[in-house]
Each structure stands twice: as C-alpha cells, then as structure tokens.
Design an enzyme around this catalytic site. Structure first.
Site, mmCIF file in Angstrom:
data_model
loop_
_atom_site.group_PDB
_atom_site.id
_atom_site.type_symbol
_atom_site.label_atom_id
_atom_site.label_comp_id
_atom_site.label_asym_id
_atom_site.label_seq_id
_atom_site.Cartn_x
_atom_site.Cartn_y
_atom_site.Cartn_z
ATOM 1 C CB CYS A 283 -2.063 -2.525 5.428
ATOM 2 S SG CYS A 283 -3.716 -1.809 5.269
ATOM 3 C CE LYS B 213 -3.483 -4.282 1.225
ATOM 4 N NZ LYS B 213 -4.164 -3.549 2.273
ATOM 5 C CG ASP C 127 -1.930 -1.140 1.179
ATOM 6 O OD1 ASP C 127 -1.881 -1.963 0.254
ATOM 7 O OD2 ASP C 127 -2.759 -1.238 2.108
HETATM 8 N N1 TIU Z 1 -2.593 0.405 4.320
HETATM 9 C C1 TIU Z 1 -3.025 0.668 5.554
HETATM 10 O O1 TIU Z 1 -2.313 0.507 6.526
HETATM 11 N N2 TIU Z 1 -4.320 1.184 5.680
HETATM 12 C C2 TIU Z 1 -4.710 2.013 6.683
HETATM 13 O O2 TIU Z 1 -5.864 2.396 6.742
HETATM 14 N N3 TIU Z 1 -3.761 2.385 7.585
HETATM 15 C C3 TIU Z 1 -3.885 3.286 8.592
HETATM 16 O O3 TIU Z 1 -2.951 3.399 9.391
HETATM 17 N N4 TIU Z 1 -4.975 4.014 8.666
#
Ligand code: TIU
Length: 225
Positions: free
Chosen positions: A164, A131, A26
């Site tokens: 994530c 995802k 991500d």
């Molecule tokens: N990719 C991921 O970690 N999504 C989140 O929403 N992370 C946060 O820390 N908000």
C-alpha cells in the site's frame, strides 16, 4: 510556518511545511494485530511493530507543527459490493475478506479490526480516507482534499512498504505530488521487500520520490522552534 531542509536519498530536500501533509497508510489492527487480514494471509504480523514508535514520533511532531495529517484504511463495505471478487476469493474461505475473526469481519469497515491502532488513533479533525484498494488515490477523495489545501509534498508512513505504501507513492507521483517516504515509519512482513520497496522509490534519481528516516525530519522540525 516555514521550510525545513534535511538529508534524504537520492538528494537533500527543502520542504515548505504549509504545502506538506503527513499521510499514514493503513496502520490498522487488521494488519498489525493477530487475527486480522495480515495474519489471514499467513504473515508474521509482529514484523510491523517496528514502524509504530517512529510513526508515533512523527505524528506527534506533525500535530505540534499543525501539518495536515491524513490517515488511510484499507477495507470494504459490509456487503462487499466494493470488493473485487478475485480479491475476496483469495485464501481459505474461513479466513478471507468478510469472514468472521477475533476482531470482527476481516477487512470490513466498521469492524474493530478495520480500525487504526490505538497508538496512532486519529484526532477528530484529522481526515481518514477509507480506500477499497491498495493505493490511497484509487476510488477516494484524497486527491481533491490535497488539491483544495494546496498540498504539493507528502510525508508517507505506514504499511506495508511494498504494497500500500508503494502503490500510493506511485499514484501520488503520477499526480504531481512529491513523496518523501520515511523509511523507519514503514514496515513489511518481508524485510527484503521493505528494503526493495524503498530502493525502488529512490532509484534513478528518485523515480517515484525520496527516502529518508524519521530522525532527519524530526531534527529539522525541532530546529524550527
Ligand atoms: N495496506 C497494505 O499494504 N495491504 C496489504 O494487503 N498488504 C500486504 O502486504 N498484504
């Protein structure tokens, strides 16, 4: 290819590179740049910049070595049919998932903000896993892809450490994959959660996996040459 041995916590590791993949979680504009999902949640997105250069160095070395490289993106279909209502309902209506922001609709596939940052942009032959959840295995074909290629070890980078990255590592661990989390290639909006997220992985003899820095891995890869 061959094996690399490097320092890690809780113990040094030896990894067969033919059975290893780099998974970059991500590293999207929505999390790293102002005006996206991370900022909409009230976070200081500049904190995630620390992971970019180390990720770039590992990505470059992995490309040189011919490792399988997989990128992931969190996000939803434009009609939000794959977004749980409770996830969408969180936060200010003008600023929530699906709302229009400076990088397009927040956390929606196909929008500029949903895409990966230019520094780490995937090459054409590098799979990108879209995802809907925090974990990269949930409702995706990641596991199938890894099993088809005989992968048993994942080098894990990305954001955020405690959300994530941790969710994906836990999913991977239960599926029998060995995870090696590269500490400086991960980041959080909360420094204390970054530290705790790494500590939880490597505690109890490596209950979810191992933790090391990018340097030990890069040094061992360079020594192969
Ligand atoms: N990719 C991921 O970690 N999504 C989140 O929403 N992370 C946060 O820390 N908000």
């Amino acid at each position: 290819m061959s094996s690399v041995t490097f320092e890690a916590e809780p113990a040094p590791l030896s990894v067969d590179l033919d059975r290893a993949a780099l998974v970059i979680i991500d590293m999207q504009r929505d999390f790293l740049e102002p005006g996206g999902f991370g900022a909409a949640l009230g976070n200081d997105v500049s904190r995630l910049q620390a992971a970019v250069a180390p990720c770039r160095a590992v990505l470059t070395a992995a490309r040189q070595r011919g490792l399988l490289i997989i990128h992931t993106r969190e996000g939803h279909r434009p009609d939000l049919s794959d977004a749980p209502p409770h996830k969408v309902e969180r936060g200010d209506p003008a600023n929530r998932i699906g709302a229009r922001g400076p990088m397009g609709r927040i956390l929606v596939r196909g929008e500029p903000g949903h895409d990966i940052i230019p520094e780490l942009y995937p090459l054409k032959d590098e799979p990108v896993i879209d995802k809907p959840g925090k974990g990269a295995f949930y409702q995706t074909d990641l596991e199938l892809m890894l099993r088809n290629r005989g992968i048993d070890t994942l080098f894990v980078c990305g954001v955020t450490t405690e959300v994530c990255v941790n969710t994906t590592v836990r999913e991977a661990n239960d599926r029998g994959f060995r995870c090696v989390v590269l500490s400086d290639c991960c980041a959080s909006y909360f420094p204390q959660f970054h530290e705790a997220g790494l500590a939880m992985i490597k505690a109890q003899g490596g209950i979810f996996g191992s933790v090391t820095g990018s340097k030990p891995l890069l040094t061992s890869l360079a020594a192969l040459a």
